[in-house]
Design a protein around this motif. Structure first.
Motif, PDB file in Angstrom:
ATOM      1  N   THR A 176      12.021 -13.948  19.247  1.00 21.06           N
ATOM      2  CA  THR A 176      12.377 -14.145  20.653  1.00 21.06           C
ATOM      3  C   THR A 176      11.419 -13.329  21.508  1.00 21.06           C
ATOM      4  O   THR A 176      11.281 -12.120  21.313  1.00 21.06           O
ATOM      5  N   ARG A 178      10.392 -11.883  25.162  1.00 23.13           N
ATOM      6  CA  ARG A 178      11.131 -11.523  26.373  1.00 23.13           C
ATOM      7  C   ARG A 178      10.241 -10.933  27.463  1.00 23.13           C
ATOM      8  O   ARG A 178      10.736 -10.255  28.353  1.00 23.13           O
ATOM      9  N   ILE A 202      12.632 -15.700  28.822  1.00 24.20           N
ATOM     10  CA  ILE A 202      13.026 -15.597  27.414  1.00 24.20           C
ATOM     11  C   ILE A 202      12.712 -16.906  26.704  1.00 24.20           C
ATOM     12  O   ILE A 202      13.157 -17.976  27.126  1.00 24.20           O
ATOM     13  N   HIS A 204      12.654 -18.590  22.736  1.00 23.98           N
ATOM     14  CA  HIS A 204      12.964 -18.482  21.311  1.00 23.98           C
ATOM     15  C   HIS A 204      11.973 -19.357  20.540  1.00 23.98           C
ATOM     16  O   HIS A 204      11.815 -20.544  20.846  1.00 23.98           O
ATOM     17  N   GLU A 222      15.199 -20.281  27.279  1.00 26.73           N
ATOM     18  CA  GLU A 222      16.424 -19.720  27.849  1.00 26.73           C
ATOM     19  C   GLU A 222      16.264 -19.565  29.355  1.00 26.73           C
ATOM     20  O   GLU A 222      17.244 -19.543  30.092  1.00 26.73           O
TER      21      GLU A 222
END
Length: 292
Positions: A176, A178, A202, A204, A222
């Motif tokens: 992930t 970020r 974000i 993934h 996300e």
């Protein structure tokens, strides 16, 4: 503009007022018009604002032209549209690479114009794909559902999965990313990782396959920042092949494709899942495999 919505059996219990205000997100001014003009009916009956709405009811809403003034768009070419899903309120299409989602000025023709021509009415952008990116993209067919779809997007209830061909091999099969993203002060086209002033982003990432010195990965968003997947992977040392802004590795196109899009329809509660294909993306993957 009139809509009749059949309330599905799993619809949450609420009053007419709660439905219009909290669920359908109808602006206060328009809710006032609906109430004073008696343009809300349930089961063909004018209702009290505190009347309950229950499963099986038929909710009728009528809007006048001044409630939602129609936005005028020049029509594009309907033959350029590949439909993946369509109903009374929304349409999902497969965007080709090399086409803008919407124009930068009222006269510029882009996918939005082609889709509006295809459905025969003005449509509205819910989210966008970069010009170089292909794949599934969602449009609202009326201004009534637009804020509801926007809320689903903000609440992360519209799922989007991308395929990407990137340089190198990620150290982990699942990771992930970020890093916060901001604008590049030296190139207005680009975004950069900016831990101080950037906005939260974000992504993934899941490794699907190693293809020679490169990797096919699936990316789940996300958040939906501009160039998010492209910048995140480039910053991690895995720039996308064919990226004109963030990569030195050439390819016939940007190797990023929005393969899957899914959501629960806010009116019918139907689960909508579409898969988009790209001949140019798949052809280059097969070429890379033959070279590996």
């Amino acid at each position: 503009m009139q809509f009749t919505i059949s309330i599905p059996k799993n619809f949450p219990a609420m009053t007419v007022k709660e439905a219009l205000e909290d669920y359908f997100l109808i602006p206060r001014k328009i809710r006032h018009f609906l109430r004073t003009k008696k343009h809300v009916r349930v089961n063909n009956q004018t209702v009290n604002w505190q009347s309950p709405i229950v499963a099986g009811d038929l909710l009728e809403l009528r809007f006048d032209t001044e409630d939602y003034p129609e936005k005028s768009l020049p029509l594009g070419d309907a033959t350029l549209v590949e439909e993946l899903y369509q109903d009374e309120h929304l349409i999902i299409v497969n965007k080709p690479e090399g086409m803008k989602t919407h124009g930068n000025d009222p006269t510029e023709i882009a996918l939005l114009n082609h889709v509006s021509s295809y459905v025969g009415q003005t449509c509205y952008v819910v989210h966008r794909l970069d010009m170089e990116t292909s794949g599934a993209i969602l449009f609202a067919k009326n201004p009534f559902i637009l804020p509801i779809l926007n809320r689903l997007l903000e609440d992360k209830r519209i799922s989007r999965e991308y395929l990407a061909l990137c340089q190198g091999h990620p150290k982990q099969d699942n990771m992930t990313v970020r890093h916060k993203l901001g604008r590049d002060r030296h190139d207005r086209r680009k975004r950069i990782v900016d831990s101080r002033k950037g906005k939260a982003a974000i992504t993934h990432v899941r490794l699907l396959e190693k293809i020679g010195p490169n990797s096919m990965v699936a990316c789940q968003l996300e958040t939906g920042r501009t160039h998010q997947i492209r910048v995140h992977l480039a910053y991690e040392g895995h720039a996308l092949l064919g990226d004109p802004l963030y990569s030195q590795k050439t390819a016939p196109r940007l190797m990023l494709h929005a393969q899957k899009l899914s959501l629960t329809h806010p009116f019918t509660l139907e689960d909508i899942r579409v898969t988009a294909r790209s001949a140019s993306f798949e052809h280059y993957i097969e070429h890379m495999k033959s070279e590996a």
